[in-house]
Enzyme design. Structure first.
Site, PDB file in Angstrom:
ATOM      1  N   ARG A   1      -0.518   3.457  -1.278  1.00 33.81           N
ATOM      2  CA  ARG A   1       0.290   3.147  -0.099  1.00 33.81           C
ATOM      3  C   ARG A   1       0.836   4.463   0.454  1.00 33.81           C
ATOM      4  O   ARG A   1       1.211   5.360  -0.315  1.00 33.81           O
ATOM      5  CB  ARG A   1       1.461   2.214  -0.441  1.00 33.81           C
TER       6      ARG A   1
ATOM      7  N   HIS B   1      -7.531   2.930   6.171  1.00 33.83           N
ATOM      8  CA  HIS B   1      -7.222   1.810   5.266  1.00 33.83           C
ATOM      9  C   HIS B   1      -8.477   0.951   5.020  1.00 33.83           C
ATOM     10  O   HIS B   1      -8.452  -0.267   5.218  1.00 33.83           O
ATOM     11  CB  HIS B   1      -6.067   0.959   5.812  1.00 33.83           C
TER      12      HIS B   1
HETATM   13  P1  NAP Z   1      -1.348  -3.636 -10.174  1.00 41.89           P
HETATM   14  O1  NAP Z   1      -2.428  -4.301 -10.971  1.00 41.89           O
HETATM   15  O2  NAP Z   1      -0.084  -4.353  -9.944  1.00 41.89           O
HETATM   16  O3  NAP Z   1      -1.054  -2.245 -10.894  1.00 41.89           O
HETATM   17  C1  NAP Z   1       0.002  -1.422 -10.520  1.00 41.89           C
HETATM   18  C2  NAP Z   1       0.089  -0.273 -11.519  1.00 41.89           C
HETATM   19  O4  NAP Z   1       1.137   0.601 -11.104  1.00 41.89           O
HETATM   20  C3  NAP Z   1       0.428  -0.749 -12.927  1.00 41.89           C
HETATM   21  O5  NAP Z   1      -0.252   0.029 -13.889  1.00 41.89           O
HETATM   22  C4  NAP Z   1       1.934  -0.491 -13.002  1.00 41.89           C
HETATM   23  O6  NAP Z   1       2.423  -0.241 -14.306  1.00 41.89           O
HETATM   24  C5  NAP Z   1       2.036   0.779 -12.189  1.00 41.89           C
HETATM   25  N1  NAP Z   1       3.394   0.967 -11.707  1.00 41.89           N
HETATM   26  C6  NAP Z   1       4.129   0.181 -10.890  1.00 41.89           C
HETATM   27  N2  NAP Z   1       5.358   0.693 -10.693  1.00 41.89           N
HETATM   28  C7  NAP Z   1       5.410   1.818 -11.423  1.00 41.89           C
HETATM   29  C8  NAP Z   1       6.406   2.793 -11.658  1.00 41.89           C
HETATM   30  N3  NAP Z   1       7.636   2.696 -11.095  1.00 41.89           N
HETATM   31  N4  NAP Z   1       6.118   3.834 -12.470  1.00 41.89           N
HETATM   32  C9  NAP Z   1       4.900   3.932 -13.052  1.00 41.89           C
HETATM   33  N5  NAP Z   1       3.901   3.049 -12.874  1.00 41.89           N
HETATM   34  C10 NAP Z   1       4.151   2.009 -12.072  1.00 41.89           C
HETATM   35  O7  NAP Z   1      -1.905  -3.212  -8.743  1.00 41.89           O
HETATM   36  P2  NAP Z   1      -3.421  -2.973  -8.298  1.00 41.89           P
HETATM   37  O8  NAP Z   1      -4.103  -4.259  -8.061  1.00 41.89           O
HETATM   38  O9  NAP Z   1      -4.046  -1.993  -9.226  1.00 41.89           O
HETATM   39  O10 NAP Z   1      -3.168  -2.306  -6.858  1.00 41.89           O
HETATM   40  C11 NAP Z   1      -2.454  -1.098  -6.728  1.00 41.89           C
HETATM   41  C12 NAP Z   1      -2.142  -0.860  -5.269  1.00 41.89           C
HETATM   42  O11 NAP Z   1      -3.323  -0.483  -4.556  1.00 41.89           O
HETATM   43  C13 NAP Z   1      -1.652  -2.078  -4.487  1.00 41.89           C
HETATM   44  O12 NAP Z   1      -0.282  -2.334  -4.733  1.00 41.89           O
HETATM   45  C14 NAP Z   1      -1.903  -1.658  -3.065  1.00 41.89           C
HETATM   46  O13 NAP Z   1      -0.769  -0.946  -2.590  1.00 41.89           O
HETATM   47  C15 NAP Z   1      -3.084  -0.691  -3.174  1.00 41.89           C
HETATM   48  N6  NAP Z   1      -4.314  -1.194  -2.532  1.00 41.89           N
HETATM   49  C16 NAP Z   1      -4.879  -0.477  -1.545  1.00 41.89           C
HETATM   50  C17 NAP Z   1      -6.048  -0.911  -0.957  1.00 41.89           C
HETATM   51  C18 NAP Z   1      -6.724  -0.098   0.103  1.00 41.89           C
HETATM   52  O14 NAP Z   1      -7.691  -0.543   0.705  1.00 41.89           O
HETATM   53  N7  NAP Z   1      -6.279   1.104   0.369  1.00 41.89           N
HETATM   54  C19 NAP Z   1      -6.646  -2.115  -1.368  1.00 41.89           C
HETATM   55  C20 NAP Z   1      -6.022  -2.838  -2.381  1.00 41.89           C
HETATM   56  C21 NAP Z   1      -4.862  -2.375  -2.963  1.00 41.89           C
HETATM   57  P3  NAP Z   1       2.342  -1.383 -15.434  1.00 41.89           P
HETATM   58  O15 NAP Z   1       0.880  -1.463 -15.804  1.00 41.89           O
HETATM   59  O16 NAP Z   1       3.165  -0.861 -16.533  1.00 41.89           O
HETATM   60  O17 NAP Z   1       2.861  -2.653 -14.815  1.00 41.89           O
END
Ligand code: NAP
Length: 310
Positions: free
Chosen positions: A225, A273
């Protein structure tokens, strides 16, 4: 009873999702009424996108859950009218797309592809790139997307460090957490990949001090993000030559305004994006499975922790 499923993700998405959702509900054995318009008090499940016209959930008095079509939930997680469970999208098509985007852009920088693609000028430049084993990668965020990307990069031979909120053990990766872990992950990142959700804790995580921890010439890939990075600090680090490049897919304002300095910066690549998107066929399966689970009184998949914000 036949559950009523409101598709509240806009007309354009309805045209794309209607058929895959009907097929997926059939396959899941759920006889649901699916429509883009239903009386709120009769809705059981809300298929949702954060730019939906539905912003007040108060009238949905019998709804069991909101099923988000997007992985990111920062635009809905704090909605004060939402008191029912919120599930986010974890879709293997979305994950595969992200793995391809991250791997492709990491390899672009690792192999120095621009040197040869942008300079077909008759000059023989015989510098071979190092092997992946000599290029350290850190991935911030080890969730559905970050862990998959980290595993692929490790499979290619990069030494990969991952950082997450809770401590983890993942084969083939060095997994860190906490402030010390973040410091180490940054100090050893020739390529840094941001796949964190946007929460109050992660906003501006990459500020000037943390950017300064990156090794000289480091490359940042941000498909997470936009607000994870302090834009001014990033531009300053690029301008003084500390960072090699930033490939950015997400921004504080989207579409990125034409006058934004990122567009013209020689060390910034802007992608609009498109790193990955929810794929209707595979995402419909996830939605249908959650409705099946809801009807069977089983726990829903991919529930958002409203306190943590993701
Ligand atoms: P997810 O499964 O919820 O994983 C989030 C990761 O971030 C987890 O490992 C979490 O730790 C870690 N995290 C969250 N807060 C943290 C903090 N304060 N300090 C350290 N680590 C932290 O999410 P995801 O499905 O992988 O997606 C990640 C992000 O990608 C989405 O939220 C979205 O913003 C982005 N995204 C972008 C696109 C694009 O096209 N550009 C598409 C899809 C998603 P834990 O494992 O300990 O919970």
């Amino acid at each position: 009873m036949t559950p009523n499923v409101l598709f509240a993700a806009g007309d354009a998405q309805w045209r794309v999702y209607e058929a895959p959702l009907r097929r997926a509900l059939d396959r899941a054995g759920v006889a649901a009424t699916l429509a883009p318009d239903l009386p709120p008090a009769e809705v059981d499940y809300i298929v949702y996108a954060p730019d939906s016209a539905v912003q007040d959930f108060t009238p949905f008095t019998r709804a069991h859950a909101v099923l988000n079509l997007w992985a990111g939930v920062e635009k809905i997680v704090g909605n004060p009218t939402l008191h029912i469970p919120l599930a986010r999208m974890v879709d293997h098509g979305l994950t595969q797309g992200m793995v391809e985007w991250v791997t492709g852009h990491a390899l672009r920088h690792h192999l120095g592809m621009d040197t040869h693609i942008l300079h077909q000028d008759g000059v023989w430049r015989p510098d071979a790139p190092p092997l992946a084993s000599d290029r350290r990668v850190s991935v911030l965020g080890l969730g559905a997307l970050g862990a998959a990307c980290a595993r692929m990069l490790a499979h290619l031979g990069f030494p990969v460090t991952g950082w997450s909120r809770s401590p983890k053990q993942i084969d083939g990766l060095r997994c860190l957490s906490g402030e010390d872990g973040l410091r180490a992950a940054l100090q050893e990142a020739d390529i840094l990949v941001l796949l964190l959700p946007l929460t109050p804790e992660t906003e501006n995580l990459l500020n000037a001090d943390r950017l300064a921890l990156l090794p000289p010439g480091a490359v940042i890939l941000n498909p997470g993000r936009g607000p994870l990075i302090d834009d001014d600090a990033l531009l300053a680090a690029l301008d003084r030559g500390h960072l090699g490049h930033a490939t950015l897919d997400v921004f504080r304002t989207e579409p990125l305004p034409p006058e934004h300095p990122f567009w013209a910066h020689p060390r910034v690549t802007v992608t609009p994006h498109i790193a990955s998107e929810t794929r209707p066929e595979t995402a419909a399966e996830v939605i249908a499975e959650n409705i099946r689970r809801g009807e069977a009184c089983q726990p829903l998949l991919h529930l958002v922790d409203r306190d943590a914000g993701y």
